[in-house]
Motif scaffolding. Structure first.
Motif, PDB file in Angstrom:
ATOM      1  N   ASP A  41     -10.994 -82.595   8.949  1.00 31.69           N
ATOM      2  CA  ASP A  41      -9.761 -81.636   9.055  1.00 31.69           C
ATOM      3  C   ASP A  41      -9.224 -81.404  10.354  1.00 31.69           C
ATOM      4  N   ILE A  42      -8.121 -81.331  10.344  1.00 32.60           N
ATOM      5  CA  ILE A  42      -7.135 -81.053  11.496  1.00 32.60           C
ATOM      6  C   ILE A  42      -6.824 -79.616  11.377  1.00 32.60           C
ATOM      7  N   ILE A  43      -7.274 -78.698  12.322  1.00 32.97           N
ATOM      8  CA  ILE A  43      -7.323 -77.321  12.099  1.00 32.97           C
ATOM      9  C   ILE A  43      -6.552 -76.531  13.677  1.00 32.97           C
ATOM     10  N   GLY A  44      -5.451 -76.023  13.492  1.00 35.06           N
ATOM     11  CA  GLY A  44      -4.773 -75.075  14.653  1.00 35.06           C
ATOM     12  C   GLY A  44      -5.148 -73.822  14.529  1.00 35.06           C
ATOM     13  N   GLU A  45      -5.539 -73.433  16.063  1.00 37.88           N
ATOM     14  CA  GLU A  45      -5.984 -72.081  16.135  1.00 37.88           C
ATOM     15  C   GLU A  45      -4.999 -71.387  17.221  1.00 37.88           C
ATOM     16  N   ILE A  46      -4.320 -70.325  16.543  1.00 41.12           N
ATOM     17  CA  ILE A  46      -3.362 -69.559  17.350  1.00 41.12           C
ATOM     18  C   ILE A  46      -4.066 -68.551  18.254  1.00 41.12           C
ATOM     19  N   GLY A  47      -4.136 -68.503  19.709  1.00 43.19           N
ATOM     20  CA  GLY A  47      -4.852 -67.537  20.345  1.00 43.19           C
ATOM     21  C   GLY A  47      -6.143 -67.830  20.506  1.00 43.19           C
ATOM     22  N   CYS A  48      -6.526 -68.929  20.846  1.00 45.02           N
ATOM     23  CA  CYS A  48      -8.158 -69.315  20.932  1.00 45.02           C
ATOM     24  C   CYS A  48      -8.838 -68.584  22.129  1.00 45.02           C
ATOM     25  N   ASN A  52     -14.516 -69.464  21.892  1.00 42.51           N
ATOM     26  CA  ASN A  52     -15.512 -69.335  20.971  1.00 42.51           C
ATOM     27  C   ASN A  52     -15.285 -69.956  19.674  1.00 42.51           C
ATOM     28  N   LEU A  53     -14.390 -69.596  18.889  1.00 39.50           N
ATOM     29  CA  LEU A  53     -14.059 -69.812  17.488  1.00 39.50           C
ATOM     30  C   LEU A  53     -14.106 -71.233  17.367  1.00 39.50           C
ATOM     31  N   ALA A  54     -13.002 -71.822  18.249  1.00 42.37           N
ATOM     32  CA  ALA A  54     -12.714 -73.134  18.321  1.00 42.37           C
ATOM     33  C   ALA A  54     -13.966 -74.099  18.291  1.00 42.37           C
ATOM     34  N   ALA A  55     -15.007 -73.630  19.259  1.00 39.69           N
ATOM     35  CA  ALA A  55     -16.136 -74.560  19.321  1.00 39.69           C
ATOM     36  C   ALA A  55     -16.842 -74.356  17.839  1.00 39.69           C
ATOM     37  N   ILE A  56     -16.833 -73.384  17.138  1.00 41.36           N
ATOM     38  CA  ILE A  56     -17.549 -73.306  15.792  1.00 41.36           C
ATOM     39  C   ILE A  56     -16.620 -74.333  14.808  1.00 41.36           C
ATOM     40  N   LEU A  57     -15.408 -74.087  15.015  1.00 38.12           N
ATOM     41  CA  LEU A  57     -14.801 -74.934  14.185  1.00 38.12           C
ATOM     42  C   LEU A  57     -14.788 -76.526  14.397  1.00 38.12           C
ATOM     43  N   ALA A  58     -15.013 -76.724  15.578  1.00 37.03           N
ATOM     44  CA  ALA A  58     -14.991 -78.249  16.137  1.00 37.03           C
ATOM     45  C   ALA A  58     -16.393 -78.923  15.384  1.00 37.03           C
ATOM     46  N   ARG A  59     -17.469 -78.152  15.231  1.00 38.47           N
ATOM     47  CA  ARG A  59     -18.799 -78.636  14.611  1.00 38.47           C
ATOM     48  C   ARG A  59     -18.471 -78.744  13.160  1.00 38.47           C
ATOM     49  N   LEU A  60     -17.778 -77.612  12.461  1.00 41.85           N
ATOM     50  CA  LEU A  60     -17.586 -77.766  11.347  1.00 41.85           C
ATOM     51  C   LEU A  60     -16.881 -79.177  10.659  1.00 41.85           C
ATOM     52  N   VAL A  61     -15.737 -79.371  11.397  1.00 37.32           N
ATOM     53  CA  VAL A  61     -14.860 -80.491  11.015  1.00 37.32           C
ATOM     54  C   VAL A  61     -15.508 -81.816  11.479  1.00 37.32           C
ATOM     55  N   GLY A  62     -16.522 -81.874  12.191  1.00 31.93           N
ATOM     56  CA  GLY A  62     -17.239 -83.060  12.808  1.00 31.93           C
ATOM     57  C   GLY A  62     -16.310 -83.781  13.703  1.00 31.93           C
ATOM     58  N   GLU A  63     -16.885 -85.015  14.105  1.00 27.38           N
ATOM     59  CA  GLU A  63     -16.572 -85.941  14.983  1.00 27.38           C
ATOM     60  C   GLU A  63     -14.807 -86.356  14.569  1.00 27.38           C
ATOM     61  N   GLU A  64     -14.841 -86.754  13.358  1.00 29.10           N
ATOM     62  CA  GLU A  64     -13.544 -87.162  12.582  1.00 29.10           C
ATOM     63  C   GLU A  64     -12.744 -86.168  12.765  1.00 29.10           C
ATOM     64  N   GLY A  65     -12.951 -84.892  12.740  1.00 31.50           N
ATOM     65  CA  GLY A  65     -11.926 -83.899  12.748  1.00 31.50           C
ATOM     66  C   GLY A  65     -11.359 -83.670  14.055  1.00 31.50           C
ATOM     67  N   ARG A  66     -10.504 -82.686  14.120  1.00 27.13           N
ATOM     68  CA  ARG A  66      -9.719 -82.278  15.347  1.00 27.13           C
ATOM     69  C   ARG A  66      -9.380 -80.751  15.252  1.00 27.13           C
ATOM     70  N   ILE A  67      -9.579 -80.096  16.426  1.00 27.79           N
ATOM     71  CA  ILE A  67      -9.195 -78.708  16.418  1.00 27.79           C
ATOM     72  C   ILE A  67      -8.055 -78.676  17.698  1.00 27.79           C
ATOM     73  N   ILE A  68      -6.819 -78.085  17.292  1.00 21.77           N
ATOM     74  CA  ILE A  68      -5.952 -77.865  18.350  1.00 21.77           C
ATOM     75  C   ILE A  68      -5.559 -76.241  18.719  1.00 21.77           C
ATOM     76  N   ALA A  69      -6.395 -75.963  19.802  1.00 23.34           N
ATOM     77  CA  ALA A  69      -6.644 -74.670  20.276  1.00 23.34           C
ATOM     78  C   ALA A  69      -5.411 -74.091  21.261  1.00 23.34           C
ATOM     79  N   LEU A  70      -4.648 -72.941  21.033  1.00 19.92           N
ATOM     80  CA  LEU A  70      -3.703 -72.572  21.824  1.00 19.92           C
ATOM     81  C   LEU A  70      -4.018 -71.349  22.300  1.00 19.92           C
ATOM     82  N   ASP A  71      -3.530 -71.076  23.413  1.00 19.41           N
ATOM     83  CA  ASP A  71      -3.547 -69.755  24.222  1.00 19.41           C
ATOM     84  C   ASP A  71      -2.730 -69.697  25.415  1.00 19.41           C
ATOM     85  N   PRO A  72      -1.864 -68.534  25.417  1.00 18.25           N
ATOM     86  CA  PRO A  72      -0.771 -68.690  26.689  1.00 18.25           C
ATOM     87  C   PRO A  72      -1.563 -68.224  27.923  1.00 18.25           C
ATOM     88  N   ASN A  73      -2.660 -67.598  27.815  1.00 17.44           N
ATOM     89  CA  ASN A  73      -3.406 -67.356  29.197  1.00 17.44           C
ATOM     90  C   ASN A  73      -4.181 -68.531  29.612  1.00 17.44           C
TER      91      ASN A  73
END
Length: 263
Positions: A41-48, A52-73
């Motif tokens: 899966d490709i998953i976006g996180e608003i306010g990462c 911490n949570l993005a890392a958990i998601l990255a392991r769930l989607v595996g190497e073929e998946g992708r996490i796009i994690a955003l934060d304004p800070n």
């Protein structure tokens, strides 16, 4: 007397990464129960935050998946990159949610937003929700939560500060009532799968740990420990039966879906 903190932004971001293990990360893990995640899966996180949570998601989607994690800070993004740079399927980006990157039209499988939306102005929420809908695949999910008020202990801690500092903190929040937030999601074009009241209590341990957490939450701008020294004999934080300081959160948890067919 001002209690403004001289804490550097980088130090505040590192403190946030450590202290949010007890609160924000737990809320995020609760959200994952409502998010259908598949390998690839490709998953976006608003306010990462610090990732911490993005890392958990990255392991769930595996190497073929992708996490796009955003934060304004930017400082929190730097901490996230340093902490989780070994996970090659995460892309950490410092930007506001209204500038959500479009990889290609309708390519995201889902989005998640944890303990973030009450920091985003209403007009920016409207833009963000519509932008998320535009890049989700048909049937894609958007799962999130929002706090509707500050806990009693957060209010007590804020009251230790000067009136000017209290006013500044009040300006950080953009909390719609529960029905208004639901309306914003529906107006953006989402189907509401689930929308429910959320209440939780979390053990924050010692007063010192609680004050570190709230300092990090407000980007290190205010020195709560310095303020506490002047009132510690007059303030009584709410505690659990164990004697530890407790944090309570009241808000909503929502599960939305992009319609399979949009007219």
């Amino acid at each position: 007397m001002s209690h403004s903190s001289a804490m550097e932004a980088s130090k505040s971001a590192k403190l946030y990464q450590h202290k949010t293990e007890g609160v924000q990360k737990k809320y995020g893990i609760q959200l994952l129960e409502y998010l259908p995640v598949k390998h690839g899966d490709i998953i976006g996180e608003i306010g990462c935050g610090s990732g911490n949570l993005a890392a958990i998601l990255a392991r769930l989607v595996g190497e073929e998946g992708r996490i796009i994690a955003l934060d304004p800070n930017m400082e929190r993004i730097k901490v996230a990159k340093k902490e989780y740079g070994n996970l090659k399927n995460i892309k950490f980006i410092s930007c506001k949610s209204v500038h959500l990157p479009i990889l290609k039209q309708k390519c995201y499988d889902s989005f998640i937003s944890n303990a973030v939306l009450h920091w985003i102005p209403t007009e920016e929420k409207i833009i963000t929700f519509r932008r998320i809908l535009s890049v989700l695949k048909p049937g894609g999910y958007f799962v999130g939560n929002i706090s509707f008020n500050r806990s009693t202990n957060m209010q007590l801690a804020t009251a230790m500060l000067t009136l000017e500092e209290q006013e500044e903190i009040s300006g950080f929040y953009y909390r719609e009532n529960p029905e208004k937030l639901k309306t914003l999601l529906l107006d953006a074009g989402f189907e509401i799968v689930e929308y429910k009241y959320r209440y939780s209590e979390i053990n924050l341990g010692t007063v010192s740990n609680f004050l570190d957490w709230i300092t990090a939450t407000y980007y290190g701008k205010f020195d709560f420990k310095a303020a506490y020294k002047h009132v510690k004999n007059d303030i009584d934080f709410m505690r659990l039966p164990s004697g530890d300081v407790k944090h309570t959160s009241e808000g909503a948890l929502f599960v939305c879906r992009k319609p399979l067919l949009i007219e």
